[in-house]
Design an enzyme around this catalytic site. Structure first.
Site, short mmCIF file in Angstrom:
data_model
loop_
_atom_site.label_atom_id
_atom_site.label_comp_id
_atom_site.label_asym_id
_atom_site.label_seq_id
_atom_site.Cartn_x
_atom_site.Cartn_y
_atom_site.Cartn_z
N ASP A 1 0.55 -8.77 14.32
CA ASP A 1 0.31 -8.11 12.76
C ASP A 1 1.43 -6.97 13.03
O ASP A 1 0.90 -5.93 13.64
CB ASP A 1 -0.96 -7.75 12.62
N ASP B 1 -5.08 -6.19 0.03
CA ASP B 1 -4.62 -5.45 1.38
C ASP B 1 -4.18 -4.04 1.04
O ASP B 1 -2.94 -3.82 0.53
CB ASP B 1 -3.54 -6.43 1.93
N GLU C 1 1.13 -12.74 5.87
CA GLU C 1 -0.14 -11.82 6.00
C GLU C 1 -1.25 -12.26 5.21
O GLU C 1 -2.41 -12.55 5.84
CB GLU C 1 0.00 -10.42 5.86
N LYS D 1 8.99 -0.81 8.94
CA LYS D 1 8.84 -1.93 8.38
C LYS D 1 9.60 -1.78 6.99
O LYS D 1 10.05 -2.77 6.34
CB LYS D 1 7.52 -2.31 8.19
P1 ADP Z 1 -0.81 -1.00 7.65
O1 ADP Z 1 -1.10 -2.39 7.22
O2 ADP Z 1 -0.01 -0.03 6.65
O3 ADP Z 1 -0.33 -1.10 8.92
P2 ADP Z 1 -3.64 -0.47 8.50
O4 ADP Z 1 -4.03 -1.84 7.76
O5 ADP Z 1 -3.63 -0.40 9.81
O6 ADP Z 1 -2.20 -0.14 7.75
O7 ADP Z 1 -4.44 0.75 7.48
C1 ADP Z 1 -4.25 2.19 7.92
C2 ADP Z 1 -4.86 2.87 7.00
O8 ADP Z 1 -6.33 2.70 7.23
C3 ADP Z 1 -4.78 4.29 7.20
O9 ADP Z 1 -4.40 5.10 6.17
C4 ADP Z 1 -6.32 4.74 7.78
O10 ADP Z 1 -6.61 6.32 7.49
C5 ADP Z 1 -7.22 3.78 7.01
N1 ADP Z 1 -8.42 3.73 7.80
C6 ADP Z 1 -8.75 3.10 8.82
N2 ADP Z 1 -9.80 2.98 9.51
C7 ADP Z 1 -10.46 3.69 8.23
C8 ADP Z 1 -11.96 3.87 7.90
N3 ADP Z 1 -12.80 3.81 9.05
N4 ADP Z 1 -12.32 4.53 6.88
C9 ADP Z 1 -11.25 4.94 5.80
N5 ADP Z 1 -9.87 4.58 6.11
C10 ADP Z 1 -9.67 4.05 7.18
MG MG Z 2 -1.35 -4.36 7.06
#
Ligand code: ADP
Ligand code: MG
Length: 638
Positions: A19, A202, A180, A82
């Site tokens: 991913d 998402d 995705e 990205k």
């Molecule tokens: P991307 O798809 O953009 O790479 P992610 O799916 O990894 O992103 O999501 C990252 C986001 O998720 C960040 O803003 C992070 O603060 C939030 N996040 C991760 N864990 C938690 C949690 N336990 N509670 C709230 N928000 C969370």
């Molecule tokens: Mg993502």
């Protein structure tokens, strides 16, 4: 102490799923026994921040360490690369993003100027992230058996191509790119069903995507996509950080030291994460040059702050449903993806919006990587599970050879399949009664440099003036990647079909060689293509002019014939040469000189039309000035 991993050197290479996220990236695999799982780093964390820092000493740092360096070296540390994938330097989106130094202001790819006198493009930056994941996987699993990399469903051809190229640059064998949302659906085992309609919600760090997926006879199709590229968990952090900043004694809109902003944002993120599990958090925030700031934040307070952000996702969801021609009750399931869907308010909101409890049993951070690993495993085990026929993409473009040996691409590579497209061609010569259709595959501009898939002839077209026939060529690629080409001459209805198997016998190595070739020849090809097109156009207009002058000499004014002849002569000569711009200019010149003459011919045609013929015929007779459709080579019978 670090653990040594021992792997069986005789074990088969393991395929992996990746991913490649905007904020975080992950790698997962399916063990021989057991469920798909993500690989963890030394802190037991599956997430690799998608951040790459280019240091002045020439070193390149990826992940958590790079994220720390971003504060001090914002211009040398590329975050959210990205967002730049597949974008040109003059793309308005490029200009809006990031604090970066751009190496050029135009060109087909963005280039960042970073420390150590280096210039890097988004493909190279992404490749660094992929390389780090690949390393992690190799350390754990030994030899890898290829990778499936996920991309957003809305990624266009250029963005998909860039992602695939990044994979190759990282030394990965890219088995496939996978959408995705499709990966998330696979992780939940939905691929084993035959039919169903799902919404994938998402919410990541900086982007929100919603996708309506339809599973039809075992094939996933993206029915509609929507979202907001400027909405995610980072916005929640900012909303809460604002409160902390005010508590530090800064009023709204005041000029803030950058360090304080960073501290407030980091504290906000930590508090937000804690509030996912707890109802109340007491935070102690270190403030430079003053007492630590003590802040108690309740989940209710956070909910109030982020509610407007969460509600914005509803707008995109309703629109995606509408675009798919569905309402919430038509759905068979809603899948949560992205770290921000952990937030309890988000879960409640989604349940209310869609009128059902969303699927949440798989960690929303990991669900995409897990789906990718499952897909990689299926592909590597080929045929082990034929039931899952996934939406795939074309590995190479499919096209038709037009006049001059130039390829008209009808389905570009990386088009999701099944796919269909059609293009109208016309005749090049007067009284052309057949067409040769040459179907080719590849990225090069000239047909002779591409792979030839099929040739067939469409015969028996009644004689018509050049440019009058309308040959509609249709390409249909089914879910197996089998291409069917059909051609029909629309004015007569004459039709023919052939079936070709484009990917047969074409290994990845060969595709790679062709891609490298296409890169090497890109400049060359483009000018050669332009030259051939202008030559074809020149030849066409010369023929048309000579024939018009011969049949309507009476309509020529004094001196006109000489002027036209001179222009014809000049164009003929230029068409022998290699300067496509000069040919183009001389075509324009001939056009200009012939204009009054063409006008008189048209007036006469209209006069004839008014005396009984249909205006439609007249229009067709007179609207021939510049070819609108590409021309096909005359067939054997012409
Ligand atoms: P991307 O798809 O953009 O790479 P992610 O799916 O990894 O992103 O999501 C990252 C986001 O998720 C960040 O803003 C992070 O603060 C939030 N996040 C991760 N864990 C938690 C949690 N336990 N509670 C709230 N928000 C969370
Ligand atoms: Mg993502």
């Amino acid at each position: 102490m670090s653990l040594l991993h021992i792997h069986d050197p005789l074990a088969a290479p393991r395929p992996i799923g990746i991913d490649l996220g905007t904020t975080n990236s992950l790698v997962a695999y399916v063990p021989l026994l057991g469920e798909a799982t993500t690989l963890l780093d030394c802190d037991n964390d599956p997430l690799l921040p998608s951040v790459v820092c280019y240091r002045a000493d020439g070193a390149t740092v990826v992940g958590k360490e790079a994220k720390r360096l971003a504060q001090d070296f914002p211009q040398d540390t590329i975050v959210s690369v990205k967002r730049f994938m597949g974008r040109g330097a003059d793309d308005p989106e490029t200009k809006r993003l990031g604090p970066y130094r751009f190496a050029t202001s135009d060109g087909p790819v963005v280039k960042f100027a970073v420390a150590g006198d280096r210039v890097v493009n988004p493909i190279e930056v992404s490749a660094e992230i992929l390389r780090a994941l690949k390393q992690k996987a190799e350390d754990e699993l030994g030899e890898l058996g290829g990778a499936v990399i996920t991309v957003p469903a809305y990624f266009d051809d250029a963005q998909r191509q860039a992602t695939k190229d990044a994979g190759r640059l990282a030394g990965l064998e890219v088995l496939r790119l996978l959408n995705e949302p499709t990966a998330a659906a696979l992780a939940y085992g939905l691929g084993t069903k035959q039919n169903g309609t799902f919404a994938v919600y998402d919410l990541g760090g900086g982007t929100f995507d919603v996708t309506i997926l339809v599973l039809d006879e075992g094939v996933f199709q993206v029915r509609s996509t929507g979202g907001d590229s400027q909405l995610g968990g980072d916005d929640m952090d900012r909303a809460l950080a604002e409160r902390f900043v005010r508590a530090m004694g800064f009023s709204q809109g005041a000029e803030l030291p950058a360090g304080h902003v960073r501290i407030a944002l980091d504290a906000a993120r930590a508090v937000k994460h804690a509030l996912t599990e707890q109802d109340v958090v007491d935070a102690e925030i270190e403030v430079p040059g003053s007492q630590p700031l003590l802040q108690r934040v309740t989940r209710d307070e956070l909910d109030v702050l982020i509610k407007p952000l969460v509600e914005r996702t509803g707008v995109a969801c309703r629109r995606a449903l509408r675009d798919a021609g569905l309402s919430a009750k038509d759905l068979d399931g809603v899948i949560l993806v992205g770290g921000s869907t952990r937030v309890p308010l988000v879960r409640r909101y989604v349940a209310e919006l869609f009128g059902r409890e969303p699927l949440t049993s798989i960690d929303p951070d990991q669900v995409v990587a897990i789906g990718a690993a499952i897909q990689a495993d299926l592909l590597a085990g080929q045929g082990k599970n034929d039931a899952v026929l996934l939406l795939d993409v074309l590995p190479l473009s499919l096209g038709i050879e037009a006049m001059g040996g130039v390829v008209e691409k009808i389905l570009p590579r990386n088009t999701a399949i099944p796919a269909s497209a059609a293009q109208v061609f016309t005749t090049y010569a007067d009284n052309q009664t057949g067409f040769v259709l040459h179907v080719v595959q590849g990225e090069r501009e000239m047909a002779e440099a591409c792979r030839s898939l099929a040739r067939f002839t469409l015969k028996g077209i009644p004689p018509m003036p050049a440019g009058m026939a309308r040959l509609s060529v249709r390409f249909d690629v089914d879910a197996d990647g089998i291409l069917k080409v059909s051609a029909q001459e629309e004015t007569t209805g004459i039709k023919q079909e052939v079936e070709v198997k484009p990917s047969y016998g074409l290994g990845d190595a060969e595709i790679e060689r062709m891609l490298l070739d296409a890169y090497d020849h890109a400049d060359n090809d483009v000018s050669l293509r332009a030259l051939r097109q202008e030559q074809v156009e020149a030849e066409r207009i010369i023929l048309a002019t000579v024939s018009a002058v011969a049949s309507d000499a009476a309509l020529l004014a004094a001196g006109e014939r000489e002027a036209i002849d001179a222009a014809l002569q000049a164009l003929k000569q230029a068409a022998q040469g290699k300067d496509h711009r000069r040919i183009h200019d001389l075509i324009d010149q001939l056009d200009r000189i012939c204009k009054p003459f063409a006008g008189r011919r048209m007036d006469r045609s209209i006069a004839r039309a008014l005396s009984g013929r249909s205006l439609h015929d007249v229009e067709r007779e007179t609207s021939h000035a510049r070819g609108i459709e590409p021309h096909l080579r005359p067939g054997a019978e012409s």
